[in-house]
Design a protein around this motif. Structure first.
Motif, PDB file in Angstrom:
ATOM      1  N   ASP A  45     -35.429  21.614  48.346  1.00 41.93           N
ATOM      2  CA  ASP A  45     -35.072  20.299  47.821  1.00 41.93           C
ATOM      3  C   ASP A  45     -33.590  20.330  47.461  1.00 41.93           C
ATOM      4  OD1 ASP A  45     -37.776  19.663  47.946  1.00 41.93           O
ATOM      5  OD2 ASP A  45     -37.926  19.052  45.840  1.00 41.93           O
ATOM      6  N   LEU A  46     -32.958  19.171  47.453  1.00 40.10           N
ATOM      7  CA  LEU A  46     -31.569  19.057  46.990  1.00 40.10           C
ATOM      8  C   LEU A  46     -31.521  18.009  45.886  1.00 40.10           C
ATOM      9  CD1 LEU A  46     -28.531  19.596  47.054  1.00 40.10           C
ATOM     10  CD2 LEU A  46     -28.363  17.799  48.807  1.00 40.10           C
ATOM     11  N   ILE A  47     -31.119  18.447  44.698  1.00 41.37           N
ATOM     12  CA  ILE A  47     -30.971  17.573  43.532  1.00 41.37           C
ATOM     13  C   ILE A  47     -29.500  17.542  43.142  1.00 41.37           C
ATOM     14  CG2 ILE A  47     -31.561  17.219  41.099  1.00 41.37           C
ATOM     15  CD1 ILE A  47     -34.035  16.951  42.805  1.00 41.37           C
ATOM     16  N   VAL A  48     -28.968  16.328  42.937  1.00 43.03           N
ATOM     17  CA  VAL A  48     -27.551  16.169  42.576  1.00 43.03           C
ATOM     18  C   VAL A  48     -27.446  15.257  41.361  1.00 43.03           C
ATOM     19  CG1 VAL A  48     -25.317  15.245  43.338  1.00 43.03           C
ATOM     20  CG2 VAL A  48     -26.757  16.519  44.945  1.00 43.03           C
ATOM     21  N   TYR A  49     -26.613  15.663  40.411  1.00 44.37           N
ATOM     22  CA  TYR A  49     -26.190  14.761  39.346  1.00 44.37           C
ATOM     23  C   TYR A  49     -24.769  14.338  39.696  1.00 44.37           C
ATOM     24  CZ  TYR A  49     -24.328  12.729  35.192  1.00 44.37           C
ATOM     25  OH  TYR A  49     -23.718  11.849  34.343  1.00 44.37           O
ATOM     26  N   HIS A  50     -24.563  13.030  39.863  1.00 43.83           N
ATOM     27  CA  HIS A  50     -23.240  12.517  40.221  1.00 43.83           C
ATOM     28  C   HIS A  50     -22.443  12.127  38.988  1.00 43.83           C
ATOM     29  CE1 HIS A  50     -23.603  12.362  44.568  1.00 43.83           C
ATOM     30  NE2 HIS A  50     -24.803  11.847  44.448  1.00 43.83           N
ATOM     31  N   LEU A  51     -21.154  12.234  39.089  1.00 44.61           N
ATOM     32  CA  LEU A  51     -20.246  11.770  38.049  1.00 44.61           C
ATOM     33  C   LEU A  51     -20.213  10.248  38.070  1.00 44.61           C
ATOM     34  CD1 LEU A  51     -18.139  12.529  35.913  1.00 44.61           C
ATOM     35  CD2 LEU A  51     -16.432  12.548  37.728  1.00 44.61           C
ATOM     36  N   GLY A  52     -20.486   9.645  36.943  1.00 43.06           N
ATOM     37  CA  GLY A  52     -20.410   8.187  36.844  1.00 43.06           C
ATOM     38  C   GLY A  52     -21.307   7.491  37.850  1.00 43.06           C
TER      39      GLY A  52
END
Length: 132
Positions: free
Chosen positions: A98-105
């Motif tokens: 799986d690929l989980i990303v927290y993005h800036l703004g």
């Protein structure tokens, strides 16, 4: 609240997966330490070397990755540049993670993937290889 995003990400990963790799950790191990404390194998990667820390780390470039470093249930990144997301998607697909990303703004890549809200933090799952 200091490090609240990293803590939320760490708790989400620790609660859903059995192994993890954090990409582009920048020497910050808050999320990875939570994952490790839960007894889950974790590895941090970055293109820069950092002093030895509490979590195993290696120097690697996700654009031209050493695939053996990324054999995990989930690959995650906290605030990666959007230009890196396509390489992360390819990497996750290549290793079946799986690929989980927290993005800036409000940054997003394409449609933003599947949105997951945990502890008030919005995560984006761009690759779903496991049913969690």
């Amino acid at each position: 609240m200091r490090d609240s995003i990293e803590k939320a990400v760490g708790r989400y990963i620790a609660g859903k997966y059995h192994s993890a790799v954090e990409v582009g950790f920048g020497g910050k191990t808050v999320a990875a330490e939570i994952v490790q404390a839960a007894g889950i194998p974790i590895l941090c990667t970055d293109v820069h070397a950092y002093a030895d820390g509490p979590v195993p780390a290696v120097v690697d470039d996700c654009v031209e990755p050493t695939l053996s470093f990324y054999q995990a249930d989930v690959i995650y990144a906290i605030r990666p540049g959007t230009e890196i997301v396509p390489a992360l998607i390819d990497l996750a697909k290549n290793v079946g993670a799986d690929l989980i990303v927290y993005h800036l703004g409000f940054e997003l890549y394409e449609n933003g993937g599947e949105r997951i809200i945990t502890e008030g933090v919005m995560l984006h799952r761009y690759v779903r290889a496991h049913h969690v």
